[in-house]
Design a protein around this motif. Structure first.
Motif, mmCIF file in Angstrom:
data_model
loop_
_atom_site.group_PDB
_atom_site.id
_atom_site.type_symbol
_atom_site.label_atom_id
_atom_site.label_comp_id
_atom_site.label_asym_id
_atom_site.label_seq_id
_atom_site.Cartn_x
_atom_site.Cartn_y
_atom_site.Cartn_z
ATOM 1 N N LYS A 17 0.860 -1.182 0.000
ATOM 2 C CA LYS A 17 0.000 0.000 0.000
ATOM 3 C C LYS A 17 0.893 1.227 0.000
ATOM 4 C CE LYS A 17 -3.654 2.475 2.266
ATOM 5 N NZ LYS A 17 -4.434 2.678 3.456
ATOM 6 N N LEU A 18 0.647 2.138 -0.931
ATOM 7 C CA LEU A 18 1.379 3.395 -1.020
ATOM 8 C C LEU A 18 0.392 4.514 -0.711
ATOM 9 C CD1 LEU A 18 4.058 4.784 -1.763
ATOM 10 C CD2 LEU A 18 3.177 4.952 -4.098
ATOM 11 N N THR A 19 0.651 5.260 0.337
ATOM 12 C CA THR A 19 -0.260 6.344 0.719
ATOM 13 C C THR A 19 0.221 7.660 0.123
ATOM 14 O OG1 THR A 19 0.936 6.901 2.730
ATOM 15 C CG2 THR A 19 -0.771 5.210 2.907
ATOM 16 N N GLY A 20 -0.655 8.623 0.066
ATOM 17 C CA GLY A 20 -0.300 9.941 -0.438
ATOM 18 C C GLY A 20 0.085 10.892 0.675
ATOM 19 N N PHE A 21 0.486 10.354 1.826
ATOM 20 C CA PHE A 21 0.839 11.188 2.976
ATOM 21 C C PHE A 21 1.871 10.441 3.818
ATOM 22 C CE2 PHE A 21 -3.247 9.069 3.332
ATOM 23 C CZ PHE A 21 -3.029 8.176 4.353
ATOM 24 N N PRO A 22 2.529 11.131 4.741
ATOM 25 C CA PRO A 22 3.553 10.464 5.559
ATOM 26 C C PRO A 22 2.974 9.311 6.397
ATOM 27 C CG PRO A 22 3.700 12.852 5.784
ATOM 28 C CD PRO A 22 2.434 12.561 5.017
ATOM 29 N N CYS A 23 3.835 8.425 6.827
ATOM 30 C CA CYS A 23 3.415 7.274 7.635
ATOM 31 C C CYS A 23 2.793 7.750 8.946
ATOM 32 C CB CYS A 23 4.608 6.378 7.945
ATOM 33 S SG CYS A 23 5.341 5.600 6.506
ATOM 34 N N HIS A 24 1.680 7.157 9.272
ATOM 35 C CA HIS A 24 0.995 7.474 10.518
ATOM 36 C C HIS A 24 0.289 6.211 10.983
ATOM 37 C CE1 HIS A 24 -1.914 9.258 13.295
ATOM 38 N NE2 HIS A 24 -1.014 10.230 13.422
ATOM 39 N N ARG A 25 0.441 5.834 12.243
ATOM 40 C CA ARG A 25 -0.086 4.568 12.765
ATOM 41 C C ARG A 25 -1.607 4.456 12.723
ATOM 42 N NH1 ARG A 25 3.218 0.362 12.646
ATOM 43 N NH2 ARG A 25 5.285 1.096 13.087
ATOM 44 N N SER A 26 -2.335 5.571 12.529
ATOM 45 C CA SER A 26 -3.793 5.471 12.469
ATOM 46 C C SER A 26 -4.270 5.059 11.079
ATOM 47 C CB SER A 26 -4.440 6.802 12.867
ATOM 48 O OG SER A 26 -4.110 7.795 11.914
ATOM 49 N N ASP A 27 -3.349 4.975 10.113
ATOM 50 C CA ASP A 27 -3.729 4.577 8.757
ATOM 51 C C ASP A 27 -4.171 3.116 8.739
ATOM 52 O OD1 ASP A 27 -2.718 7.029 8.027
ATOM 53 O OD2 ASP A 27 -0.799 6.220 7.348
ATOM 54 N N PRO A 28 -5.149 2.786 7.874
ATOM 55 C CA PRO A 28 -5.397 1.353 7.649
ATOM 56 C C PRO A 28 -4.147 0.787 6.990
ATOM 57 C CG PRO A 28 -7.028 2.722 6.534
ATOM 58 C CD PRO A 28 -6.005 3.630 7.110
ATOM 59 N N TYR A 29 -3.707 -0.350 7.445
ATOM 60 C CA TYR A 29 -2.478 -0.881 6.895
ATOM 61 C C TYR A 29 -2.616 -2.344 6.515
ATOM 62 C CZ TYR A 29 -1.897 -2.031 11.847
ATOM 63 O OH TYR A 29 -2.073 -2.474 13.116
ATOM 64 N N VAL A 30 -1.543 -2.903 5.968
ATOM 65 C CA VAL A 30 -1.591 -4.245 5.407
ATOM 66 C C VAL A 30 -1.004 -5.311 6.324
ATOM 67 C CG1 VAL A 30 -1.635 -3.432 3.034
ATOM 68 C CG2 VAL A 30 0.558 -3.853 4.120
ATOM 69 N N GLY A 31 -0.334 -4.936 7.391
ATOM 70 C CA GLY A 31 0.286 -5.906 8.287
ATOM 71 C C GLY A 31 -0.692 -6.447 9.313
ATOM 72 N N GLY A 32 -0.681 -7.758 9.515
ATOM 73 C CA GLY A 32 -1.540 -8.395 10.509
ATOM 74 C C GLY A 32 -3.018 -8.310 10.158
ATOM 75 N N GLU A 33 -3.317 -8.201 8.879
ATOM 76 C CA GLU A 33 -4.707 -8.065 8.433
ATOM 77 C C GLU A 33 -5.274 -9.399 7.956
ATOM 78 O OE1 GLU A 33 -6.686 -5.219 8.482
ATOM 79 O OE2 GLU A 33 -5.021 -4.482 9.688
ATOM 80 N N THR A 34 -6.573 -9.571 8.161
ATOM 81 C CA THR A 34 -7.263 -10.757 7.666
ATOM 82 C C THR A 34 -7.539 -10.581 6.177
ATOM 83 O OG1 THR A 34 -8.277 -11.123 9.810
ATOM 84 C CG2 THR A 34 -9.325 -12.188 7.919
ATOM 85 N N VAL A 35 -7.203 -11.611 5.411
ATOM 86 C CA VAL A 35 -7.375 -11.586 3.960
ATOM 87 C C VAL A 35 -8.181 -12.811 3.561
ATOM 88 C CG1 VAL A 35 -6.191 -11.641 1.732
ATOM 89 C CG2 VAL A 35 -5.147 -10.477 3.669
ATOM 90 N N THR A 36 -9.156 -12.622 2.679
ATOM 91 C CA THR A 36 -9.948 -13.739 2.169
ATOM 92 C C THR A 36 -9.699 -13.891 0.674
ATOM 93 O OG1 THR A 36 -11.646 -13.355 3.825
ATOM 94 C CG2 THR A 36 -12.270 -14.705 1.938
ATOM 95 N N PHE A 37 -9.336 -15.104 0.274
ATOM 96 C CA PHE A 37 -9.192 -15.454 -1.133
ATOM 97 C C PHE A 37 -10.469 -16.189 -1.530
ATOM 98 C CE2 PHE A 37 -4.907 -14.985 0.333
ATOM 99 C CZ PHE A 37 -4.196 -14.488 -0.740
ATOM 100 N N ARG A 38 -11.234 -15.633 -2.454
ATOM 101 C CA ARG A 38 -12.471 -16.266 -2.931
ATOM 102 C C ARG A 38 -12.194 -16.892 -4.291
ATOM 103 N NH1 ARG A 38 -16.543 -11.217 -1.686
ATOM 104 N NH2 ARG A 38 -16.304 -11.268 0.585
ATOM 105 N N GLY A 39 -12.267 -18.222 -4.340
ATOM 106 C CA GLY A 39 -12.033 -18.923 -5.596
ATOM 107 C C GLY A 39 -13.267 -18.899 -6.473
ATOM 108 N N SER A 40 -13.075 -18.969 -7.780
ATOM 109 C CA SER A 40 -14.196 -18.968 -8.717
ATOM 110 C C SER A 40 -15.061 -20.213 -8.565
ATOM 111 C CB SER A 40 -13.682 -18.859 -10.150
ATOM 112 O OG SER A 40 -12.787 -19.929 -10.428
ATOM 113 N N ASP A 41 -14.538 -21.238 -7.891
ATOM 114 C CA ASP A 41 -15.301 -22.466 -7.661
ATOM 115 C C ASP A 41 -16.126 -22.389 -6.370
ATOM 116 O OD1 ASP A 41 -13.220 -22.484 -5.891
ATOM 117 O OD2 ASP A 41 -12.665 -24.566 -6.234
#
Length: 153
Positions: free
Chosen positions: A56-80
């Motif tokens: 994720k590339l933000t348009g502003f400096p790093c700030h801990r309140s940003d939604p981020y990609v580390g430790g996030e739940t991810v769901t892969f939905r297969g076409s089947d």
């Protein structure tokens, strides 16, 4: 009395060992030692081992309140119709210099992931309640099963 008790236990021990070594005893146990032909495995033998990163590339400096990609739940939905849920690894945050689009600077976040996916023609990925563009199994294989998912800013 103690000698007779010891002798009796010795006779029982010898009898037990003799029974263990007998041919009929082993033949009876042999069927229990063979794998059964109808056994089911919880591991999918044709699973796709996908590795990569979420960026994720933000348009502003790093700030801990940003939604981020580390430790996030991810769901892969297969076409089947299958769904595989993982949690990404810790994110590395990298402050980047200012640009005309981001005069205060930018933040680049990168989190690694590994996913064991059932084979499907294509996958849709959802992270942070955002649906990313679908990626096909052929595309993933062409990349050597290593893929970078880029989140919108």
């Amino acid at each position: 009395m103690i000698r007779s008790r010891t002798a009796a236990l010795g006779v029982l021990a010898v009898a037990a060992l003799a029974a263990c070594g007998s041919r009929t005893s082993l033949a009876g146990m042999e069927s229990k030692m063979r794998p059964t032909p109808n056994a089911t495995s919880t591991a999918a033998p044709t699973a796709i081992a996908l590795r990569g990163t979420f960026v994720k590339l933000t348009g502003f400096p790093c700030h801990r309140s940003d939604p981020y990609v580390g430790g996030e739940t991810v769901t892969f939905r297969g076409s089947d119709g299958t769904r595989t849920t993982i949690v990404t690894g810790s994110a590395n945050w990298l402050g980047l210099p200012a640009t005309s689009e981001a005069p205060l600077g930018q933040c680049r976040q990168v989190a690694r992931f590994t996913a064991e996916l059932p084979p499907a023609r294509r996958y849709v990925v959802v992270i942070n309640d955002r649906r990313l563009p679908a990626v096909t199994l052929d595309e993933l294989r062409a990349e050597g099963l290593r893929h970078t998912f880029r989140l919108p800013s």
